[in-house]
Enzyme design. Sequence first.
Site, PDB file in Angstrom:
ATOM      1  N   HIS A 161     -56.898 -12.132  12.279  1.00 33.43           N
ATOM      2  CA  HIS A 161     -55.560 -12.354  11.814  1.00 33.43           C
ATOM      3  C   HIS A 161     -54.775 -13.507  12.538  1.00 33.43           C
ATOM      4  CE1 HIS A 161     -55.429  -8.785   8.724  1.00 33.43           C
ATOM      5  NE2 HIS A 161     -56.749  -8.918   9.000  1.00 33.43           N
TER       6      HIS A 161
HETATM    7  C1  LIG Z   1     -63.099  -6.447  11.863  1.00 34.92           C
HETATM    8  C2  LIG Z   1     -62.472  -7.307  10.962  1.00 34.92           C
HETATM    9  C3  LIG Z   1     -61.780  -6.865   9.616  1.00 34.92           C
HETATM   10  C4  LIG Z   1     -61.140  -7.638   9.031  1.00 34.92           C
HETATM   11  N1  LIG Z   1     -60.686  -7.322   7.917  1.00 34.92           N
HETATM   12  C5  LIG Z   1     -59.705  -7.836   7.093  1.00 34.92           C
HETATM   13  C6  LIG Z   1     -59.244  -7.573   5.650  1.00 34.92           C
HETATM   14  O1  LIG Z   1     -59.231  -6.234   5.502  1.00 34.92           O
HETATM   15  N2  LIG Z   1     -58.650  -8.058   4.873  1.00 34.92           N
HETATM   16  C7  LIG Z   1     -58.440  -9.703   5.160  1.00 34.92           C
HETATM   17  O2  LIG Z   1     -58.174 -10.095   4.251  1.00 34.92           O
HETATM   18  N3  LIG Z   1     -59.230 -10.131   6.133  1.00 34.92           N
HETATM   19  C8  LIG Z   1     -59.733  -9.292   7.187  1.00 34.92           C
HETATM   20  N4  LIG Z   1     -60.486  -9.921   8.202  1.00 34.92           N
HETATM   21  C9  LIG Z   1     -60.026 -11.515   8.594  1.00 34.92           C
HETATM   22  C10 LIG Z   1     -61.547 -11.986   7.673  1.00 34.92           C
HETATM   23  O3  LIG Z   1     -62.554 -11.852   8.129  1.00 34.92           O
HETATM   24  C11 LIG Z   1     -60.921 -13.648   7.844  1.00 34.92           C
HETATM   25  O4  LIG Z   1     -59.722 -13.864   7.204  1.00 34.92           O
HETATM   26  C12 LIG Z   1     -62.200 -14.390   7.197  1.00 34.92           C
HETATM   27  O5  LIG Z   1     -63.301 -14.372   7.430  1.00 34.92           O
HETATM   28  C13 LIG Z   1     -61.610 -15.851   7.396  1.00 34.92           C
HETATM   29  O6  LIG Z   1     -62.850 -16.738   6.578  1.00 34.92           O
HETATM   30  P1  LIG Z   1     -63.207 -17.994   7.102  1.00 34.92           P
HETATM   31  O7  LIG Z   1     -64.164 -18.588   6.122  1.00 34.92           O
HETATM   32  O8  LIG Z   1     -61.767 -18.837   7.261  1.00 34.92           O
HETATM   33  O9  LIG Z   1     -63.670 -17.765   8.558  1.00 34.92           O
HETATM   34  P2  LIG Z   1     -64.706 -17.033   9.036  1.00 34.92           P
HETATM   35  O10 LIG Z   1     -65.129 -16.077   8.167  1.00 34.92           O
HETATM   36  O11 LIG Z   1     -64.673 -16.622  10.512  1.00 34.92           O
HETATM   37  O12 LIG Z   1     -65.952 -17.889   8.849  1.00 34.92           O
HETATM   38  C14 LIG Z   1     -66.090 -19.322   9.665  1.00 34.92           C
HETATM   39  C15 LIG Z   1     -67.490 -19.573   9.842  1.00 34.92           C
HETATM   40  O13 LIG Z   1     -67.588 -20.819  10.752  1.00 34.92           O
HETATM   41  C16 LIG Z   1     -68.605 -20.642  11.588  1.00 34.92           C
HETATM   42  N5  LIG Z   1     -68.273 -21.588  12.889  1.00 34.92           N
HETATM   43  C17 LIG Z   1     -67.086 -21.595  13.508  1.00 34.92           C
HETATM   44  N6  LIG Z   1     -67.169 -22.817  14.472  1.00 34.92           N
HETATM   45  C18 LIG Z   1     -68.254 -23.490  13.995  1.00 34.92           C
HETATM   46  C19 LIG Z   1     -68.662 -24.757  14.462  1.00 34.92           C
HETATM   47  N7  LIG Z   1     -68.017 -25.468  15.303  1.00 34.92           N
HETATM   48  N8  LIG Z   1     -69.791 -25.341  13.803  1.00 34.92           N
HETATM   49  C20 LIG Z   1     -70.511 -24.554  13.019  1.00 34.92           C
HETATM   50  N9  LIG Z   1     -70.144 -23.289  12.252  1.00 34.92           N
HETATM   51  C21 LIG Z   1     -68.860 -22.695  12.801  1.00 34.92           C
HETATM   52  C22 LIG Z   1     -68.326 -19.278  12.195  1.00 34.92           C
HETATM   53  O14 LIG Z   1     -69.839 -18.677  12.808  1.00 34.92           O
HETATM   54  C23 LIG Z   1     -68.228 -18.590  10.984  1.00 34.92           C
HETATM   55  O15 LIG Z   1     -69.527 -18.042  10.198  1.00 34.92           O
HETATM   56  C24 LIG Z   1     -61.259  -9.084   9.121  1.00 34.92           C
HETATM   57  C25 LIG Z   1     -61.541  -9.558  10.266  1.00 34.92           C
HETATM   58  C26 LIG Z   1     -61.989  -8.640  11.228  1.00 34.92           C
HETATM   59  C27 LIG Z   1     -62.905  -9.238  12.375  1.00 34.92           C
END
Ligand SMILES: Cc1cc2nc3c(=O)[nH]c(=O)nc-3n(C[C@H](O)[C@H](O)[C@H](O)COP(=O)(O)OP(=O)(O)OC[C@H]3O[C@@H](n4cnc5c(N)ncnc54)[C@H](O)[C@@H]3O)c2cc1C
Lengths: 579, 256
Positions: A499
């Site tokens: 978050h």
């Molecule tokens: C335990 C937990 C509970 C949560 N519960 C909630 C909830 O109830 N509600 C809610 O809204 N949110 C929740 N979240 C937050 C939510 O997981 C994130 O907001 C969401 O995953 C963000 O999505 P994203 O695609 O932006 O990033 P991510 O899901 O982090 O995806 C990013 C991806 O990029 C990859 N990556 C990173 N750097 C690189 C690089 N340099 N090269 C290639 N790949 C890379 C990573 O491996 C990852 O797979 C929670 C998070 C956690 C950890």
Amino acid sequence: MVKRMDKVDVVTVGVGWSGGIVASELSKAGFKVVGLERGAESSVEDYVSSKDDVRYRQRLEMMEKLNKSTFTTRRSIDEEALPIRNKMSIKIGTDVGGGGSHWAAQTHRYFPYDFEIRSQTIERYGEEKIPDWMTIQDWGITYDELEPYYDTFEKTMGISGEEDPLAAPRSSPYPTPPLKKTAVMRLFEEATKKLGYHPFVIPGGTLSEKYENPDGQVINACQYCSFCERFGCDFGAKADPVITVIPTAKETGNFELRTHSEVKRVLYEGDKATGVLYVNTLTGEEYEQPADVVVLTSYTFNNTKLLLLSEIGKPYDPKTGKGVIGKNFTDHHTSPGIKGLFKDRKFNRFISTGMLGSVITDFAADNFDHTDVDFIHGGHVEAREGGNMPIETNITPEGTPSWGKEFKKESLYYHNRHVSFFLQRASMPHKENYLDLDPTYKDDYGDPLLRITNDFTENEHKMDEFLLEKGDEIMKEMGASETQLNYVEHFDGNLAYQHNSGGVIMGDDPETSAVNNYMQMWDMNNLFVCGASAFPHFGTSNPTLTLGALTYRATEGIIDYLNNGEGQLLKTESKEEKV
Amino acid sequence: MTDNENKRENEDGSNNEKTNEIENVSRRKFLKSSGIAAGGVVGGALLGSLLGNPFKSEPSTKVQPLSIDYGETRQFFKRKSDFDILNFATETIYPEDEHGAGAMNLGVPYYIDKQLASPWGQNAEDYMRKPFIKKDQTSLNRGEVFLRGLRKLNEVAQKEHEDEFKNLEEEKQIELLKKFEADEVEMEFVSSAYFFELLRQTTLEGCYCDPMYGGNKNMEGWKMKEFPGARLSYTDYVEEEDFVALDPVSLKTQTQ
Ligand SMILES: Cc1cc2nc3c(=O)[nH]c(=O)nc-3n(C[C@H](O)[C@H](O)[C@H](O)COP(=O)(O)OP(=O)(O)OC[C@H]3O[C@@H](n4cnc5c(N)ncnc54)[C@H](O)[C@@H]3O)c2cc1C
Ligand code: SF4
């Protein structure tokens, strides 16, 4: 030697929710997309037999390992930052699906107030309501403009929910009905109604019934098994990119997913991105992936780090307030909470989903008059079922030691005789809370670690006191024999639950924002940066629904850009259009 | 570090004990007790009989003399003396009482032994690059912390009571562990509070882990907490007003 791959229309960096949305929308529209993901492939089969507290909750099987790279933290710009060494202190998704596979799946929309926070605060309370240090700004988009994309993302996930009586209008009802109510939720409803508040069942992506989304992907009915947050769902009942947007993208035949591919730099010539440089993490070989459009979907931290390392955009300087990359960092989830001990009542605390619970938003956003309080925005009071995992749930009356005879006796007694409130609240940006590169510590590739400078602000402290008081009143109304208020004083270097926002913030002015409301960089028209990195402040609730909605909007912008030439997508009077 | 400083809220609203080792203990928890709510006071004895409460207030007595189980192979600890200290230290943290088994009979020492032999015990997923400039950022891995901590326990026991830790009376064992908890014992490269928190955390893990991990023998830990374990579905019970007592289920039933 860097190996050059064939050029594609779009390369997206990281394949979680935001990368998955980019992949599905662009590949459906007929564009060739490559997704580069540093982690491994994942499938629901990985989640079978995963109801294992030690492996998934305590050792965080699904989170980023820190042995190759981590982050440093400090509380103020005068301190030396230290690295986070243990992943218990920073739970970040890795592997395909990212945080979207092990998330709790709680999904509230932000309030209209959030998107126009500066102007609405001034309009209602005057400019002096906003302290000097607070760098809030309007988001460059309104709730009404974002609403259709909220709707799209909720339908992709099949969100189960009950309408918040205090929320802004919705264009359609929740795709699936709310989850069932436990005794705790009913008790909370009764108490809050009696006190004049407006309770409702928390909306989220652990689905109340089987659902087929508009892309034809099926999500099953949740079993309330409790092994949910930090776990993948073995029933395929939790909205997860791995069972929704990623298969949708793959089915088009236009999406290629490359795992173990860690992006190190965005490549560019002048003000045009040409592709990305990435490393195969298994072999160490370097590759260049050329593309017409580069999208960063690697979460708040890596989005910011990649821009800083690639020297794109002007780094933020907390002393002068100039520059944007790294600006307005917030850490949201270190929220206060309340425990209610119920001496003479037992609850089925072991039954839950990632986000099962009831909530009130009476004290969130500008839902109440802030004239007489010394803070802006606010928070939820959430009665959450947590699954009562036995290793970490040790509830004892105040004054009980944390081990030994007395501890054992009390923690056994109260294990099912308590209720837990989580007071999620908004985080306002401070001009000295920001992200930059660490001068000392390095990652495995020799690149500097990202440095996090952060502490909680007066606004949070005042808000916490206010919310704790309201929550305490509710907990007592529910009949608690003892209440324990957990107040958060300082940032201690523990960043929980992904978050975090800011670093690449959106707005309508290139002087104070990095991206426009299509997530398009002001400084580089074919580079889009999606995620909570775009939030100028952190609203009351969880980020994913809002970041996903913004990403859906970004994909429309990217399609527009690819079809109609190379300019800035934002056509406002004050901005000159560079077509 | 005090009892309450190590707590925080969890994302899923589960309980707020921060289960990680201490990295930084600056977060303070302020507890305000509201005391007993008016009208909620029911006599303890009456309450017990009404609810079939198994928690009697008699002083606890050890049901049977505790003896160390040497029946399993050790994967981490080489010296028997280290393992002996571990047995009594974990038992002090989670003692046998009228509610049921303590750490030793739950298999906690073997749980910890296996964990320290695992990649986790060797900090394989942690950032271990230099410089290490503070003791709660120790350069030692968890296995090394345990060895130094346990031996230090014996050293302090010898110094203050002229006997080994395992032979001390329970009160003295408690008193010694309290000194570690309060960071009053000087250790090299790591703080005694860090060692203590690691010991406490892994002891609780061993009491309540899935029995497949070697602790929580016969699911006794779960039974004491009335936690039903790794069940697949609670759909039928979600809306129940009253508590539903269910037999616990181990992951073992799902891995075939
Ligand atoms: C335990 C937990 C509970 C949560 N519960 C909630 C909830 O109830 N509600 C809610 O809204 N949110 C929740 N979240 C937050 C939510 O997981 C994130 O907001 C969401 O995953 C963000 O999505 P994203 O695609 O932006 O990033 P991510 O899901 O982090 O995806 C990013 C991806 O990029 C990859 N990556 C990173 N750097 C690189 C690089 N340099 N090269 C290639 N790949 C890379 C990573 O491996 C990852 O797979 C929670 C998070 C956690 C950890
Ligand atoms: S609680 Fe529901 S969504 Fe979560 S893992 Fe269990 S069955 Fe899946």
